[in-house]
Motif scaffolding. Structure first.
Motif, mmCIF file in Angstrom:
data_model
loop_
_atom_site.group_PDB
_atom_site.id
_atom_site.type_symbol
_atom_site.label_atom_id
_atom_site.label_comp_id
_atom_site.label_asym_id
_atom_site.label_seq_id
_atom_site.Cartn_x
_atom_site.Cartn_y
_atom_site.Cartn_z
ATOM 1 N N GLU A 43 -61.354 7.263 10.755
ATOM 2 C CA GLU A 43 -60.670 6.073 11.262
ATOM 3 C C GLU A 43 -61.444 5.571 12.476
ATOM 4 O OE1 GLU A 43 -56.517 5.120 13.475
ATOM 5 O OE2 GLU A 43 -56.415 6.431 11.740
ATOM 6 N N TYR A 44 -62.274 4.569 12.261
ATOM 7 C CA TYR A 44 -63.059 4.008 13.347
ATOM 8 C C TYR A 44 -62.247 2.925 14.042
ATOM 9 C CZ TYR A 44 -67.224 6.378 11.626
ATOM 10 O OH TYR A 44 -68.132 7.323 11.262
ATOM 11 N N SER A 45 -61.945 3.135 15.314
ATOM 12 C CA SER A 45 -61.189 2.120 16.044
ATOM 13 C C SER A 45 -61.947 1.632 17.280
ATOM 14 C CB SER A 45 -59.824 2.655 16.455
ATOM 15 O OG SER A 45 -59.969 3.821 17.237
ATOM 16 N N GLN A 46 -62.981 2.353 17.687
ATOM 17 C CA GLN A 46 -63.773 1.934 18.845
ATOM 18 C C GLN A 46 -64.829 0.925 18.401
ATOM 19 O OE1 GLN A 46 -63.165 2.606 21.905
ATOM 20 N NE2 GLN A 46 -61.534 4.052 21.481
ATOM 21 N N PRO A 47 -64.959 -0.197 19.116
ATOM 22 C CA PRO A 47 -65.928 -1.233 18.720
ATOM 23 C C PRO A 47 -67.355 -0.714 18.567
ATOM 24 C CG PRO A 47 -64.477 -2.058 20.442
ATOM 25 C CD PRO A 47 -64.174 -0.595 20.285
ATOM 26 N N MET A 48 -67.791 0.199 19.449
ATOM 27 C CA MET A 48 -69.165 0.707 19.362
ATOM 28 C C MET A 48 -69.378 1.501 18.070
ATOM 29 S SD MET A 48 -72.151 0.820 20.694
ATOM 30 C CE MET A 48 -72.059 0.442 22.415
ATOM 31 N N ALA A 49 -68.416 2.322 17.701
ATOM 32 C CA ALA A 49 -68.539 3.103 16.468
ATOM 33 C C ALA A 49 -68.566 2.186 15.244
ATOM 34 C CB ALA A 49 -67.393 4.105 16.363
ATOM 35 N N ILE A 50 -67.707 1.170 15.251
ATOM 36 C CA ILE A 50 -67.667 0.217 14.148
ATOM 37 C C ILE A 50 -68.993 -0.533 14.055
ATOM 38 C CG2 ILE A 50 -66.569 -1.885 13.292
ATOM 39 C CD1 ILE A 50 -63.960 -0.833 14.669
ATOM 40 N N ALA A 51 -69.518 -0.944 15.195
ATOM 41 C CA ALA A 51 -70.779 -1.693 15.218
ATOM 42 C C ALA A 51 -71.930 -0.867 14.668
ATOM 43 C CB ALA A 51 -71.092 -2.149 16.644
ATOM 44 N N GLN A 52 -71.908 0.431 14.880
ATOM 45 C CA GLN A 52 -73.012 1.262 14.400
ATOM 46 C C GLN A 52 -72.888 1.616 12.924
ATOM 47 O OE1 GLN A 52 -73.514 4.599 17.040
ATOM 48 N NE2 GLN A 52 -74.393 3.343 18.638
#
Length: 199
Positions: free
Chosen positions: A44-53
């Motif tokens: 569950e990706y909720s942090q913008p940086m993790a999603i962006a990568q």
């Protein structure tokens, strides 16, 4: 790792981008792309940086082409729309989490534990706040906002220090947590340990 995890959940996005573009050059062994993508899809990706990568790897295209994805034809509602359209959900049940802070590295050593109740689905940050509310002198803590979300920099007055290479390392049932305090959701009866350590 055998389960498809490359490093930890935060490094998966960059690792997938690198391996997807250079899989023909990856010599040590064959890369199991399916299990790696399975790990990403279950997370569950909720942090913008993790999603962006992780986004470029999931779309099989570089960032410059990511804007070309057509989402207008999708009939799926956004999470906000689904929440607004659903009837009132019953209040979540509480879970019990055991939380310990340990310092066997600097100054006056300590080892304190507490048991707190928080609503099911709460993040680890909520557990830390509940412990601090019950025993503020013992379980006080400070965070700093990063692009990956809040990072705990001090507990019980003991601050992490890059010069000393010290930090607060979080474990859940003796395993290193793969997510930060702002996203990790402890389960009922889990024992969370914050251990002051070095890297």
């Amino acid at each position: 790792k055998n389960d498809g995890l490359i490093g930890n959940i935060y490094s998966m996005g960059l690792a997938l981008q690198a391996l997807e573009t250079s899989s023909k050059l990856y010599a040590p062994r064959e890369w199991d792309c399916t299990s790696a993508f399975s790990v990403v899809c279950k997370s569950e990706y909720s942090q913008p940086m993790a999603i962006a990568q992780v986004l470029p790897a999931l779309l099989y295209r570089p960032y410059l082409q990511a804007a070309d994805v057509d989402c207008t034809s999708s009939t799926r509602r956004s999470p906000d729309q689904e929440y607004l359209a659903s009837p009132s959900a019953p209040p979540a049940a509480n879970i019990r989490v055991y939380y310990s802070i340990i310092n066997k590295l600097q100054g006056a050593y300590f080892n304190h534990s507490i048991s707190v109740e928080v609503p099911a689905g709460s993040t680890l940050l909520k557990v830390l706040k509940a412990a601090e509310e019950e025993q503020p002198h013992t379980f006080s803590f400070k965070t700093e906002q990063t692009s990956w979300g809040p990072m705990v920099v001090s507990i019980h007055g003991l601050a992490a220090n890059p010069k000393d290479r010290t930090y607060w390392h979080f474990l859940g049932d003796e395993d290193a947590l793969q997510e930060g305090v702002g996203t990790y959701k402890p389960h009922n009866m889990e024992h969370i340990v914050a251990n002051f350590t070095t890297y």
